[in-house]
Scaffold this active site. Sequence first.
Site, PDB file in Angstrom:
ATOM      1  N   HIS A   1       3.320  -3.759   6.315  1.00  0.00           N
ATOM      2  CA  HIS A   1       2.244  -2.772   6.162  1.00  0.00           C
ATOM      3  C   HIS A   1       2.315  -1.744   7.294  1.00  0.00           C
ATOM      4  CE1 HIS A   1      -0.549  -4.587   3.020  1.00  0.00           C
ATOM      5  NE2 HIS A   1       0.417  -5.482   3.138  1.00  0.00           N
TER       6      HIS A   1
ATOM      7  N   GLU B   1       1.633   3.419   3.062  1.00  0.00           N
ATOM      8  CA  GLU B   1       2.132   2.758   4.266  1.00  0.00           C
ATOM      9  C   GLU B   1       3.636   2.576   4.065  1.00  0.00           C
ATOM     10  OE1 GLU B   1      -0.309  -0.718   4.834  1.00  0.00           O
ATOM     11  OE2 GLU B   1      -2.154   0.454   4.647  1.00  0.00           O
TER      12      GLU B   1
ATOM     13  N   HIS C   1       0.866  -1.172   0.000  1.00  0.00           N
ATOM     14  CA  HIS C   1       0.000   0.000   0.000  1.00  0.00           C
ATOM     15  C   HIS C   1       0.910   1.231   0.000  1.00  0.00           C
ATOM     16  CE1 HIS C   1      -3.298  -2.652   1.966  1.00  0.00           C
ATOM     17  NE2 HIS C   1      -3.480  -2.583   0.657  1.00  0.00           N
TER      18      HIS C   1
ATOM     19  N   GLU D   1       2.103  -5.409  10.551  1.00  0.00           N
ATOM     20  CA  GLU D   1       1.713  -4.003  10.652  1.00  0.00           C
ATOM     21  C   GLU D   1       2.716  -3.324  11.587  1.00  0.00           C
ATOM     22  OE1 GLU D   1      -0.851  -2.687   9.045  1.00  0.00           O
ATOM     23  OE2 GLU D   1      -1.903  -4.481   8.331  1.00  0.00           O
TER      24      GLU D   1
END
Length: 856
Positions: free
Chosen positions: A249, A145, A142, A340
């Site tokens: 991410h 990110e 993404h 993440e």
Amino acid sequence: MAVNSVQVIDGKPTELNFTLQPFVNEAADRSPQTTTSSPSTSHLIIPMTKASNITQIQGVPTTPPFLPPGHEPTHPKEFRHHNYADMELFLRKYNSEFSSITHLYSIGRSVQDRELYVMVISDNPNVHEHGEPEFKYVGNMHGNEVVGRELLLNLIEYLCRNYGTDPEVTQLVNNTRIHIMPSMNPDGYEVAVEGDVKGYKGRNNSNDYDLNRNFPDQFVTITEPSQPETIAVMSWLKSNPFVLSANLHGGSLVVNYPFDNDKDELSHYSRSPDDAVFKQVAKAYSQENPLMYKGHPCEDLYPEEYFEDGIINGAQWYTVPGGMQDWNYVNTNCFEVTIELGCVKYPLAKELPAYWEQNWRALLQFMHQVHGGIKGTVSDDRDRMGIPNATISVEGIDHNITTAHAGDYWRLLVPGTYAVTASADGYIPVTIYATVGKDQAEVVDFRLTRLHPDNNAHASTVPQLTQSPSDRELYSLIKELSLDQGLEQLVKSTATGNSFRYRRPKDLEAFLRGLTLNFPQITSLHRLGQSVEFRNILALEISNNPAEPEPSEPKIRFVAGIHGNAPVGTELLLEFAASLCINYGKNPAITKLINETRIFIVPSINPDGREQAAEKKCSSNQGLTNSNGKDLDKTFFGNSSQRLSEPEPETKAMINFIQSNDFSLSVALDGGALVVTYPYDKPVHIVNNEATLKYLAKVYAKNHPKMHPGDTACSNNGQMGNVPDGVMKAAKLQSHMGSMKDFSMDFGHCPEITVYTGCCLFPAANQLGTLWDENKKALLSMLVEVHKGVRGVVRDRSGKPIVGATIFLNATVKISTSEGGYFHILVHPGTYGIDAIAEGYQSQHKEVRSVLPAIK
């Protein structure tokens, strides 16, 4: 005094030194005067910042190894957000600087034609080594990110700089083939905004598709068209036997593991057959990040979120149909998790050091996990050859993996005892019991017996390695590179991963600054002046001692962009600069050429015109002139009587640059034709030293695959074909006054040729790669030619150099000695008379016979 038939050996400039006798006026009995003045060579420097038996062996430890007392690994010191150009240069720099352990490649291109780069780090990075697992990190799927992108660049630097000194890093690199993709979505990154906490700008690719919803799914049908980035990654994964991976991410702080979805598309635990393995590798990461492991990472943004031990099953958190981690597991041997890295998607650059501090230990610990479970080779019992695509199955776990091309395999497992079976078409399956420990790797080899003994053996291939060229003295190198095969070998040995696109003036300046940031030891950026609209006109110097005078070294000038509507030359010179920098220290020939030459590259003289020009306009004059409507190649006049007004600011910048440096050769790139021209552009009947000028043009054309055959017809501008050798006198192509080429000859005393790179002035960007391939060899040939000819030093009887002495070639071509009394003249094969004259000294004459081979 006359010295006859001094030979100029092929590829070697003849050393011709003069010792002048003082001229004494006996009547006045005066001492001789030495001329010491020389033109200023200073420029405004833009400051740049330099942030069937089972064998048990000891595997790579899953905890940090014992380090010597006081040992501290080297951590990155510079932290910043890297845009695409900066990231590309960073990767190419580290690939060059650490070439023995790195390999840079691209798996494809994004929608907007940006390369999807991957850096391999391993002790043998170019090939898969039998028995060594393949590991990968993927970042920036993404585009907004961004923490993963920067951490992976930091990780590349950390691994490279600590290899050989830090035991843990050395062991990892020696025993793992590590693939790092910093950005899977470079297009999205370019539109994302620093400071974005939880937004969506830049998340998707340029076609506005979420790449983490674009992979084929085992439970549902994905109806969106597969994107170029997705297709490239799937092909990449099918081509390499990856074992373990993480997809980085941002937006939370947790490790998420498969499955991300289920057949009901409901948010509940969706267990994979290897659920225990996934939890083990996920926890290996989270335990090294205390804030993640705590489980309450983003209490201000998402107070309801809690992740026990900092990990969670993907579908239990929320469903992700079409996700990459599930596709990895279902369709390849690779186990992938999604990490993440932080609550903020695009944090401020000043916060990046904290992210590295929080994650570097976890990034290493996760890599160690690739060495768990079992590994080995499945081979033919008769010929001992590895069996590719054999199946490895574990009783009680409904997930098989397959062997790589040479029969080697890796199967991640948690500690325990397992019944492991190897099977292959045409062979009798074999089952072995293996016990997996916590901190050890089990090697379990299988030898399978053929069902039919007459089966053909499996073939295997061993990659053949080539050695880099040995370091040679400069002149033997020049002689070698003067041969076509020598230059061709140099082209092949200096190939670098590259991506081509047109850069506007702002991006061009960023690219040049990026070169100085990444290669500060060999580059210096000079601001020559500004355009009408106050854009900088920049010259990049490449040398082993940039910005320092080295009068014994020849200077060569590469220039482009005098017409803004012909930007191909600009892009070729930017790539040429990057290629030289990246190969410095890596390729002996390039290193030697840079060490012995002062190279100046001016990519764009007319940035204002370039800003107005439009792509795919082959014949348009839009952008040809500067902002005052002046064709800059008609504004170079050395005599004030020839000028009707003050010179254009761009012209003035180049005039000062040309006259304040003792250049030996200049190469200008333009467009709209396919030919090389030599002076003059103005109608002149007799051209002094024409044979040399034509020779230099022929060298370039000879090394261009389309020019030298002479078939240079251009339908768009009426240029006729059948140009002998692909070269012509400039006035025959288009006669005009005030050209830069003519000024360089008359007032800079430097021969300049103009290369017209193609019939189309502004071709589509996808043609730039081909144009680079056509011109790279020819550009390199100019670095060879600048070292030929005649050079020497003019000194007085005491050995003191005479600066500003005049050197005449055949009583016509004139140059002056520079600092240190040095001079250099490029000459075509023939016999020349050379005179050295200085005020207050007797003149001296020598004859030189040049025997350089003629270009046929």
